[in-house]
Structures are given as structure tokens and as C-alpha cells.
Design an enzyme around this catalytic site. Sequence first.
Site, PDB file in Angstrom:
ATOM      1  N   ASP A   1      47.371  42.309  37.928  1.00  0.00           N
ATOM      2  CA  ASP A   1      48.179  43.522  38.037  1.00  0.00           C
ATOM      3  C   ASP A   1      49.552  43.392  37.375  1.00  0.00           C
ATOM      4  O   ASP A   1      50.268  42.406  37.600  1.00  0.00           O
ATOM      5  CB  ASP A   1      48.435  43.870  39.510  1.00  0.00           C
ATOM      6  CG  ASP A   1      47.174  44.378  40.197  1.00  0.00           C
ATOM      7  OD1 ASP A   1      46.329  44.997  39.525  1.00  0.00           O
ATOM      8  OD2 ASP A   1      47.041  44.164  41.422  1.00  0.00           O
TER       9      ASP A   1
ATOM     10  N   HIS B   1      41.655  42.475  34.858  1.00  0.00           N
ATOM     11  CA  HIS B   1      43.107  42.380  34.735  1.00  0.00           C
ATOM     12  C   HIS B   1      43.757  41.649  35.896  1.00  0.00           C
ATOM     13  O   HIS B   1      43.184  41.536  36.983  1.00  0.00           O
ATOM     14  CB  HIS B   1      43.725  43.786  34.633  1.00  0.00           C
ATOM     15  CG  HIS B   1      43.578  44.586  35.892  1.00  0.00           C
ATOM     16  ND1 HIS B   1      42.378  45.109  36.315  1.00  0.00           N
ATOM     17  CD2 HIS B   1      44.487  44.916  36.854  1.00  0.00           C
ATOM     18  CE1 HIS B   1      42.557  45.737  37.464  1.00  0.00           C
ATOM     19  NE2 HIS B   1      43.820  45.626  37.823  1.00  0.00           N
TER      20      HIS B   1
ATOM     21  N   HIS C   1      40.938  40.773  38.476  1.00  0.00           N
ATOM     22  CA  HIS C   1      39.952  41.597  39.182  1.00  0.00           C
ATOM     23  C   HIS C   1      39.574  42.802  38.346  1.00  0.00           C
ATOM     24  O   HIS C   1      40.256  43.148  37.370  1.00  0.00           O
ATOM     25  CB  HIS C   1      40.474  42.022  40.559  1.00  0.00           C
ATOM     26  CG  HIS C   1      41.735  42.837  40.527  1.00  0.00           C
ATOM     27  ND1 HIS C   1      42.972  42.296  40.325  1.00  0.00           N
ATOM     28  CD2 HIS C   1      41.937  44.169  40.662  1.00  0.00           C
ATOM     29  CE1 HIS C   1      43.887  43.246  40.348  1.00  0.00           C
ATOM     30  NE2 HIS C   1      43.285  44.399  40.547  1.00  0.00           N
TER      31      HIS C   1
HETATM   32  C1  SIN Z   1      43.251  47.793  41.208  1.00  0.00           C
HETATM   33  O1  SIN Z   1      43.007  47.364  40.098  1.00  0.00           O
HETATM   34  O2  SIN Z   1      44.290  47.498  41.812  1.00  0.00           O
HETATM   35  C2  SIN Z   1      42.270  48.703  41.897  1.00  0.00           C
HETATM   36  C3  SIN Z   1      41.037  47.973  42.281  1.00  0.00           C
HETATM   37  C4  SIN Z   1      40.037  48.844  42.988  1.00  0.00           C
HETATM   38  O3  SIN Z   1      40.274  50.046  43.191  1.00  0.00           O
HETATM   39  O4  SIN Z   1      38.977  48.335  43.362  1.00  0.00           O
END
Ligand code: SIN
Length: 280
Positions: free
Chosen positions: A101, A99, A256
Site C-alpha cells: 500500500d 501491491h 496483496h
Molecule cells: C486493498 O488493497 O487495500 C484492498 C484489498 C481488498 O479489498 O481486498
Amino acid sequence: MTTLTVRPLSSAIGAEISGVDLSQDVNDTVIGEIRQALLDHCVIFFREQEIDTEQHKRLAKRFGDIFIHPNFNTGDHDPEVVTIHRKPDDELIVGEDWHTDTTMMAEPPMGALLYALDVPEFGGDTLFANQYLAYESLSDGMKELLGGMRCIHTDRKVAGPDSRVAKFKRSTAVRLDDEWRETRNSHPVVRTHPETGRKCLFVNHSYSVAFEGMTEEESAPLLNWLMDWGHRPEITCRFRWEKGSLAFWDNRCVKHIAVHDIQHAERLMRRVQIAGEKVA
Ligand code: SIN
């Protein structure tokens, strides 16, 4: 004169930065170098930092206003900070799908600073994918097709009473109450980064549901293909956390995913997001 050392993490994305103590009120020159490294590498990582919440927020504010996340704002903590706590018997984690954010917002955040307070000895890594390369590696025909298209983004899969979080155990709470209302906005499928001027793909599994003017069913084949295209291994890097690591990603050109592999271990992170602008 450059004060930072920048070591790329893969050929596609990510660099580790050393030579700065982020607990200090860092001067403008160094902030400029950090911003340039972020623009060059899309996500940057710092190790062995000791920063408290106020220092974390002060650092974020050097890059823009702090973004208040509407769904994590459950009323029982500082709304400028999200504590991401994975407890041993949790069934879900935050960010377990690829995703970008918070893209249901009309103005999604420009970035996030995620700090590791407590991490397992191994596991719980985060992967990042370069969305400039996702776009640039498409054929000319596909680029032309996507040029005029927009996509609907909604938060109905990640918050509210019908989301997965309402059905499975996750210690990091989001709003699930009946007063919660879906936030829905459309963005261009291909956006132009406001600072670099480069084009990148802007669709993701957590929020993107349909192309504007089409049904979800009609959109699914191409939309799913594009979303998967955007995280091929050759355009990613993987970050192994240690206590005191900090990641800063450019949410305008990066997707990410947090790897859900730590079974019965605990992981505690603190996240501050930076406000962004209308996607164009
Ligand atoms: C997130 O998606 O912001 C969290 C990523 C993570 O905890 O590694």
C-alpha cells in the site's frame, strides 16, 4: 500466559487468530500478542468481529498513528477511514494488482486493518505474499546486485487524471482533479524490517516504475521479473472473507491483491491504515 489461539493459514504467510473480541478496549498484553503474531505471520485474520468505525480506529491507534491517505481524501468523508465499496457494475476494484500500500509516500504505512461489512457468498478473496521469502529465495548473485539499488515509486497509475480509475467505472473514489499532483519517492529495492531486522523485497506493480538512475525501459525486464517473483503461489496465502472478518497486514513485508472475480455482486469493506516510517 497466552490468551490468543493462532492457526497458520499456509506454510508461508498468514494466521487466523481467535480468543479476542476486538470491539473491546483490548489490554496491553493482548495487544502485545497481536503484534507478535503479526511479526511472526506477516498478516493475521480475525473472524466474527462486530466493530464500528470508532472501535476500528481505536484498535488501529494501539499500533501507531492513523495514516491519512492523500488520494482517497476526497473531502467528503472521515479522512482516517477508507470505505472500499465495490458496486455491481464497477469495472475496476481497489487493489486489483499485486501491491504494497501507498509506497509513493516517503514514509509508507506500516500496516492496514481491513474489515468486512458486506461480502458476497463466494469470490472477492484477498491474496497476500511474503516478501521476506521473496528476498530470501533469490540467488546470492541477485541479492548482491540488488543490495545497493533503489526504485522510484509513483502514484500516477492509481490516482489523478491519467490513471485507469479516471477512465473506467469504480465506485470507490480517488482524487482525479486537475489540482492533484503525482507523489514520487525512491526506496531501497531491499528493505530491512525495522522490528524483525529481516530483509525483504520492496517493489510492487501499482507503484514501482524504474530503478533510480535508469529509464523505465531499461528497468522493466528486471523490475517486472522481481515483482512477479514476489507473488509465486508458494509464498502466498488466500483469505476467504465473511461478514465480520478483519485482516491486519504488515505493509512493510507483505504484498496483496484483491481478486476481481465477483462480477455483479457487491462488496463493502472499511479500511484504516497505520502510519509508517522512512524505508531503510
Ligand atoms: C486493498 O488493497 O487495500 C484492498 C484489498 C481488498 O479489498 O481486498
